[in-house]
Design a protein around this motif. Structure first.
Motif, short mmCIF file in Angstrom:
data_model
loop_
_atom_site.label_atom_id
_atom_site.label_comp_id
_atom_site.label_asym_id
_atom_site.label_seq_id
_atom_site.Cartn_x
_atom_site.Cartn_y
_atom_site.Cartn_z
N TRP A 113 -2.76 3.55 7.83
CA TRP A 113 -2.47 5.10 7.50
C TRP A 113 -3.18 5.70 6.25
N ARG A 114 -3.25 6.99 6.04
CA ARG A 114 -3.50 7.40 4.99
C ARG A 114 -2.69 8.74 4.67
N VAL A 115 -2.65 9.07 3.30
CA VAL A 115 -2.10 10.25 2.39
C VAL A 115 -3.07 11.35 2.26
N GLU A 116 -2.79 12.59 2.80
CA GLU A 116 -3.48 13.70 2.62
C GLU A 116 -2.80 14.89 1.93
N PRO A 117 -3.19 15.40 0.87
CA PRO A 117 -2.45 16.31 0.04
C PRO A 117 -2.56 17.64 0.88
N VAL A 118 -1.47 18.30 1.10
CA VAL A 118 -1.26 19.45 1.78
C VAL A 118 -0.61 20.48 0.84
N PRO A 119 -0.57 21.96 1.35
CA PRO A 119 0.47 22.75 0.59
C PRO A 119 1.92 22.44 0.86
N ALA A 120 2.64 22.81 0.18
CA ALA A 120 4.10 22.31 0.37
C ALA A 120 4.75 22.35 1.62
N LEU A 121 4.42 23.50 2.44
CA LEU A 121 4.94 23.58 3.77
C LEU A 121 4.03 23.87 4.93
N ILE A 122 3.98 23.01 5.93
CA ILE A 122 2.80 23.32 6.73
C ILE A 122 3.63 23.63 7.98
N GLY A 123 2.75 24.03 9.08
CA GLY A 123 3.42 24.26 10.45
C GLY A 123 3.72 22.90 11.15
N THR B 96 -5.33 9.16 -3.14
CA THR B 96 -6.57 8.15 -2.75
C THR B 96 -6.04 6.63 -2.90
N ASP B 97 -5.46 6.38 -3.86
CA ASP B 97 -4.80 5.01 -4.18
C ASP B 97 -3.83 4.71 -3.05
N LEU B 98 -2.97 5.69 -2.73
CA LEU B 98 -1.93 5.45 -1.65
C LEU B 98 -2.60 5.17 -0.39
N SER B 99 -3.63 5.91 -0.09
CA SER B 99 -4.36 5.59 1.15
C SER B 99 -5.15 4.20 1.12
N ALA B 100 -5.46 3.91 0.07
CA ALA B 100 -6.21 2.44 0.10
C ALA B 100 -5.23 1.42 0.33
N THR B 101 -4.07 1.48 -0.18
CA THR B 101 -2.83 0.55 0.02
C THR B 101 -2.38 0.51 1.62
N LEU B 102 -1.82 1.80 2.10
CA LEU B 102 -1.57 1.98 3.44
C LEU B 102 -2.52 1.51 4.30
N GLY B 103 -3.86 1.87 4.24
CA GLY B 103 -5.06 1.64 4.89
C GLY B 103 -5.05 0.43 5.33
N GLY B 104 -4.98 -0.73 4.27
CA GLY B 104 -5.07 -2.02 4.55
C GLY B 104 -3.73 -2.73 5.14
N LEU B 105 -2.70 -2.01 5.20
CA LEU B 105 -1.41 -2.49 5.76
C LEU B 105 -1.10 -2.15 7.19
#
Length: 266
Positions: free
Chosen positions: A77-87, A65-74
Motif C-alpha cells: 500500500w501507499r499513502v497519497e495526500p488529498v484534499p480533506a474530503l473526497i467523493g 512518502t515515508d509512510l508509503s515506503a513503510t507500507l509498501g514493504g509490508l
C-alpha cells in the motif's frame, strides 16, 4: 464525503514533501502524546502491533512518502495526500488500487479535542497501523473493488461496512471489548466511550453482521451511539470474499433501521 471542508489542503512539493509549520508539528506531537496511553489501554492488538510497525515520528507530522515506503514493504500500500474530503467514487477507486487517501492538513488548536472531518492525524495515526496487516489491507481493498461495481446510489450503503469496521469497529479480546477502528484510535473522547468507559452512559453494542451493518444509518459529527463487535476477526476477513454488492441489494430490499441518534435538527 465531498462536502466543503473548513480547512485548506496542503500541497506537496515536486519531491512529494509537505511543509508543516512548527505549530502544526507541535499539534501532532501533543496529539500523539495524549493518545498513546489511551491506545495502550483500549485499542485491540492488531492496531497496536501495526502502530509499532509504522514507527511514526512523535515530534512532527509524517510525510506520505515515508509512510508509503513503510507500507509498501509490508502490504504494497501507499499513502497519497488529498484534499480533506473526497467523493465516494474516488475513495473507492483509490482503495481498489491499494492507495490510502490522506487529508494533508492537521487540525488547529481550536479543534484539538474533536474535529468533524478527517485530518492527517486521523488518517495516519488512525488508519496506517491496520494497513500494515495483509488481512485488514485486503479487506480495505475489497471494499474499494466493490465500490467500483457500485452505482452512485449504492455508495452510501456500501460505505457503512467500512464505517462500522475499519473506522469505528470493535472486537473482543480476552473477554474485554477493545477498539479496532481508526476513528476511535485517533479520538481522545470517543475511544473510551466506545469501550464503555466514557464519563456518562454506554453505547449500544451489536454483533457483527454484514447485512445489519449495511442497514444501519450513522452520523459523522457525533460520538457513535452504536457499534458492532467482532467476536472473531476472521468474520471480517471472510467478508472480503463475499459478493458485497449482492449484500447491498439485499440490504436495500429490507430497508434502513431506524436511527439510534437524533437528526441534526435535534
Amino acid at each position: 464525503m465531498s462536502k466543503k471542508s473548513a480547512y485548506e489542503a496542503k500541497t506537496p512539493d515536486d519531491f512529494g514533501h509537505i511543509h508543516y509549520t512548527e505549530e502544526e508539528n507541535a499539534v501532532w506531537r501533543d496529539l500523539v502524546a495524549r493518545q498513546l496511553p489511551a491506545v495502550a489501554r483500549h485499542m485491540a492488538a492488531p492496531y497496536r502491533a501495526g502502530l509499532a510497525k509504522m514507527a511514526l515520528p512523535r515530534d512532527r507530522v509524517p510525510q506520505c512518502t515515508d509512510l508509503s515506503a513503510t507500507l509498501g514493504g509490508l502490504t504494497g500500500w501507499r499513502v497519497e495526500p488529498v484534499p480533506a474530503l473526497i467523493g465516494f467514487g474516488k475513495f473507492f477507486g483509490m482503495l481498489s488500487e491499494r492507495t490510502f487517501p490522506a487529508a494533508s492538513f492537521i487540525r488547529s488548536r481550536k479543534d484539538f479535542d474533536y474535529i468533524k472531518e478527517p485530518d492527517i492525524f486521523h488518517e495516519v495515526f488512525g488508519h496506517t497501523p491496520l494497513l500494515t496487516d495483509p488481512r485488514f489491507a485486503g479487506f480495505s481493498q475489497a471494499i474499494g473493488k466493490a465500490g467500483l461495481k457500485a452505482e452512485p446510489e449504492d455508495y452510501s450503503w456500501l460505505i457503512r461496512l467500512y464505517w462500522f469496521t475499519i473506522e469505528f469497529g470493535l472486537t473482543r479480546e480476552g473477554g474485554q471489548v477493545k477498539a479496532l477502528g481508526s476513528g476511535l484510535a485517533s479520538s481522545p473522547t470517543e475511544l473510551p466511550w466506545s469501550v464503555g468507559e466514557g464519563a456518562s452512559g454506554k453505547p449500544i453494542l451489536r454483533s457483527f453482521d454484514v447485512t445489519d451493518i449495511l442497514r444501519t444509518p450513522y452520523r459523522i459529527d457525533i460520538h457513535q451511539p452504536l457499534y458492532f463487535v467482532l467476536e472473531d476477526l476472521d468474520d471480517l476477513f471472510a467478508a472480503a470474499d463475499r459478493d458485497l454488492m449482492a449484500d447491498v441489494k439485499a440490504a436495500q430490499a429490507r430497508g434502513l433501521f431506524a436511527p439510534t441518534y437524533e437528526d441534526e435538527a435535534g
